[in-house]
Motif scaffolding. Sequence first.
Motif, PDB file in Angstrom:
ATOM      1  N   ALA A 196       0.836  -1.213   0.000  1.00  0.00           N
ATOM      2  CA  ALA A 196       0.000   0.000   0.000  1.00  0.00           C
ATOM      3  C   ALA A 196       0.864   1.254   0.000  1.00  0.00           C
ATOM      4  CB  ALA A 196      -0.925  -0.004   1.212  1.00  0.00           C
ATOM      5  N   GLN A 197       1.912   1.260   0.809  1.00  0.00           N
ATOM      6  CA  GLN A 197       2.795   2.431   0.882  1.00  0.00           C
ATOM      7  C   GLN A 197       3.492   2.677  -0.459  1.00  0.00           C
ATOM      8  OE1 GLN A 197       5.008   2.832   4.870  1.00  0.00           O
ATOM      9  NE2 GLN A 197       4.096   0.794   5.016  1.00  0.00           N
ATOM     10  N   ASN A 198       3.930   1.613  -1.100  1.00  0.00           N
ATOM     11  CA  ASN A 198       4.564   1.757  -2.416  1.00  0.00           C
ATOM     12  C   ASN A 198       3.578   2.282  -3.453  1.00  0.00           C
ATOM     13  OD1 ASN A 198       7.215   1.003  -1.853  1.00  0.00           O
ATOM     14  ND2 ASN A 198       6.745  -1.169  -1.996  1.00  0.00           N
ATOM     15  N   LEU A 199       2.355   1.771  -3.415  1.00  0.00           N
ATOM     16  CA  LEU A 199       1.342   2.214  -4.371  1.00  0.00           C
ATOM     17  C   LEU A 199       0.962   3.677  -4.135  1.00  0.00           C
ATOM     18  CD1 LEU A 199      -0.969  -0.947  -4.507  1.00  0.00           C
ATOM     19  CD2 LEU A 199       0.546  -0.111  -6.310  1.00  0.00           C
ATOM     20  N   LEU A 200       0.904   4.072  -2.888  1.00  0.00           N
ATOM     21  CA  LEU A 200       0.590   5.466  -2.571  1.00  0.00           C
ATOM     22  C   LEU A 200       1.713   6.395  -3.014  1.00  0.00           C
ATOM     23  CD1 LEU A 200      -0.941   4.945   0.972  1.00  0.00           C
ATOM     24  CD2 LEU A 200      -2.172   5.850  -1.019  1.00  0.00           C
ATOM     25  N   LYS A 201       2.938   5.926  -2.929  1.00  0.00           N
ATOM     26  CA  LYS A 201       4.095   6.727  -3.333  1.00  0.00           C
ATOM     27  C   LYS A 201       4.238   6.813  -4.847  1.00  0.00           C
ATOM     28  CE  LYS A 201       7.369   5.926   0.490  1.00  0.00           C
ATOM     29  NZ  LYS A 201       8.665   5.283   0.812  1.00  0.00           N
ATOM     30  N   TYR A 202       4.119   5.658  -5.506  1.00  0.00           N
ATOM     31  CA  TYR A 202       4.583   5.572  -6.885  1.00  0.00           C
ATOM     32  C   TYR A 202       3.507   5.258  -7.927  1.00  0.00           C
ATOM     33  CZ  TYR A 202       8.974   5.265  -4.323  1.00  0.00           C
ATOM     34  OH  TYR A 202      10.022   5.515  -3.476  1.00  0.00           O
ATOM     35  N   SER A 203       2.247   5.273  -7.529  1.00  0.00           N
ATOM     36  CA  SER A 203       1.194   5.025  -8.515  1.00  0.00           C
ATOM     37  C   SER A 203       0.123   6.104  -8.426  1.00  0.00           C
ATOM     38  CB  SER A 203       0.552   3.647  -8.307  1.00  0.00           C
ATOM     39  OG  SER A 203      -0.424   3.686  -7.270  1.00  0.00           O
ATOM     40  N   ASP A 204      -0.744   6.139  -9.422  1.00  0.00           N
ATOM     41  CA  ASP A 204      -1.852   7.094  -9.438  1.00  0.00           C
ATOM     42  C   ASP A 204      -3.158   6.445  -8.980  1.00  0.00           C
ATOM     43  OD1 ASP A 204      -0.299   9.203 -10.444  1.00  0.00           O
ATOM     44  OD2 ASP A 204      -0.501   8.450 -12.484  1.00  0.00           O
ATOM     45  N   LEU A 205      -3.093   5.220  -8.492  1.00  0.00           N
ATOM     46  CA  LEU A 205      -4.307   4.533  -8.042  1.00  0.00           C
ATOM     47  C   LEU A 205      -4.937   5.285  -6.882  1.00  0.00           C
ATOM     48  CD1 LEU A 205      -3.115   0.801  -8.069  1.00  0.00           C
ATOM     49  CD2 LEU A 205      -4.607   1.922  -9.730  1.00  0.00           C
ATOM     50  N   PHE A 229      -1.400   0.657  11.363  1.00  0.00           N
ATOM     51  CA  PHE A 229      -0.060   0.149  11.060  1.00  0.00           C
ATOM     52  C   PHE A 229       0.981   1.256  10.977  1.00  0.00           C
ATOM     53  CE2 PHE A 229       3.311  -1.551   8.321  1.00  0.00           C
ATOM     54  CZ  PHE A 229       3.496  -2.817   8.864  1.00  0.00           C
ATOM     55  N   THR A 230       0.606   2.399  10.399  1.00  0.00           N
ATOM     56  CA  THR A 230       1.593   3.459  10.131  1.00  0.00           C
ATOM     57  C   THR A 230       1.457   4.683  11.039  1.00  0.00           C
ATOM     58  OG1 THR A 230       0.222   4.590   8.480  1.00  0.00           O
ATOM     59  CG2 THR A 230       1.627   2.791   7.698  1.00  0.00           C
ATOM     60  N   GLY A 231       0.308   4.844  11.646  1.00  0.00           N
ATOM     61  CA  GLY A 231       0.090   6.008  12.477  1.00  0.00           C
ATOM     62  C   GLY A 231      -0.470   7.208  11.732  1.00  0.00           C
ATOM     63  N   THR A 232      -0.762   7.027  10.458  1.00  0.00           N
ATOM     64  CA  THR A 232      -1.337   8.119   9.665  1.00  0.00           C
ATOM     65  C   THR A 232      -2.318   7.541   8.649  1.00  0.00           C
ATOM     66  OG1 THR A 232      -0.783  10.067   8.330  1.00  0.00           O
ATOM     67  CG2 THR A 232       0.445   8.052   7.865  1.00  0.00           C
ATOM     68  N   THR A 233      -3.060   8.402   8.000  1.00  0.00           N
ATOM     69  CA  THR A 233      -4.031   7.942   7.016  1.00  0.00           C
ATOM     70  C   THR A 233      -3.365   7.802   5.641  1.00  0.00           C
ATOM     71  OG1 THR A 233      -4.676  10.180   6.351  1.00  0.00           O
ATOM     72  CG2 THR A 233      -5.859   9.188   8.203  1.00  0.00           C
ATOM     73  N   PRO A 234      -3.946   7.016   4.733  1.00  0.00           N
ATOM     74  CA  PRO A 234      -3.380   6.891   3.384  1.00  0.00           C
ATOM     75  C   PRO A 234      -3.250   8.236   2.667  1.00  0.00           C
ATOM     76  CG  PRO A 234      -5.002   5.179   3.766  1.00  0.00           C
ATOM     77  CD  PRO A 234      -5.088   6.104   4.927  1.00  0.00           C
ATOM     78  N   GLY A 235      -4.260   9.105   2.825  1.00  0.00           N
ATOM     79  CA  GLY A 235      -4.224  10.398   2.171  1.00  0.00           C
ATOM     80  C   GLY A 235      -3.074  11.250   2.656  1.00  0.00           C
ATOM     81  N   LYS A 236      -2.870  11.304   3.964  1.00  0.00           N
ATOM     82  CA  LYS A 236      -1.763  12.097   4.519  1.00  0.00           C
ATOM     83  C   LYS A 236      -0.428  11.490   4.133  1.00  0.00           C
ATOM     84  CE  LYS A 236      -4.242  14.050   8.482  1.00  0.00           C
ATOM     85  NZ  LYS A 236      -4.338  14.117   9.961  1.00  0.00           N
ATOM     86  N   TYR A 237      -0.353  10.173   4.099  1.00  0.00           N
ATOM     87  CA  TYR A 237       0.894   9.501   3.702  1.00  0.00           C
ATOM     88  C   TYR A 237       1.256   9.850   2.274  1.00  0.00           C
ATOM     89  CZ  TYR A 237       4.348   5.825   2.989  1.00  0.00           C
ATOM     90  OH  TYR A 237       5.513   5.133   2.719  1.00  0.00           O
ATOM     91  N   ARG A 238       0.278   9.858   1.378  1.00  0.00           N
ATOM     92  CA  ARG A 238       0.535  10.195  -0.023  1.00  0.00           C
ATOM     93  C   ARG A 238       0.976  11.658  -0.148  1.00  0.00           C
ATOM     94  NH1 ARG A 238      -3.465   8.116  -4.471  1.00  0.00           N
ATOM     95  NH2 ARG A 238      -1.742   6.691  -4.946  1.00  0.00           N
ATOM     96  N   ASP A 239       0.346  12.543   0.574  1.00  0.00           N
ATOM     97  CA  ASP A 239       0.726  13.958   0.541  1.00  0.00           C
ATOM     98  C   ASP A 239       2.149  14.163   1.031  1.00  0.00           C
ATOM     99  OD1 ASP A 239      -1.767  14.601  -0.421  1.00  0.00           O
ATOM    100  OD2 ASP A 239      -2.591  15.135   1.548  1.00  0.00           O
TER     101      ASP A 239
END
Length: 239
Positions: A196-205, A229-239
């Motif tokens: 998930a972290q890789n996809l949030l970093k490197y994809s447009d999904l 798991f990470t302590g943050t939301t997917p949206g904040k992680y991508r930002d």
Amino acid sequence: MKIRKELNRQLYRQKAYGYEKKPHYFDETVLNAILGGDVETLKSLTASGAVSLSAGMRILTKNELKNGKYHFVIAAAFLAESGIGAGLSHDESYTIADIYSRKADRAATCGDLQVLLKDMCLDFAKRIREIEKENVVSAHIRACIDHIYEDLGADLSVKELADLTNLNVSYLCKLFKQETGKTIKEYVTAAKMDTAQNLLKYSDLSCSEIAASLGYCSQSAFTYAFRLFTGTTPGKYRD
């Protein structure tokens, strides 16, 4: 042959000016570090400037940035093939290369491409090191791990994995914990979150697409698991 005249002309020029095509973009020391999963050595090499695109060797287009992007894709494909030889699965190796190639396509400068190249090399090395560690486990646990990574969106319950290996559920749980240091649930969650972290970093999904691909019943369920798991939301992680 439609390009014979152009081919002969280019070959003559290359010979006249002493052009020599290298077999790949990485010297032996760098490549050995990547394929050996030697992350520490590779970090030192990247810091010293040993990892860089050699786009100046071949002109594929007169646009410097576009030329760099073409060379990046070639380098990524080379690493994908080399990664398979080092133990990565075909799908995983080429997916890493594809993710970085798409990222390179959006790069704004040649400097961005150099940073991405270093990141790609390090990610290949890290994953190869993980595979080497995983290869010390038994055939039954190796089969479970392969099944997990082949389809993170599939039914990865303990019962499903027990059926896959023809082992008793309680025995499989004990063996898996003993050999990996994690419970099956912990291992599956870690694998999903890493992807998930890789996809949030490197994809447009979108987050909903990532959630579906990882087998979560809803985006909210994915967000809850990710935050836990990470302590943050997917949206904040991508930002």
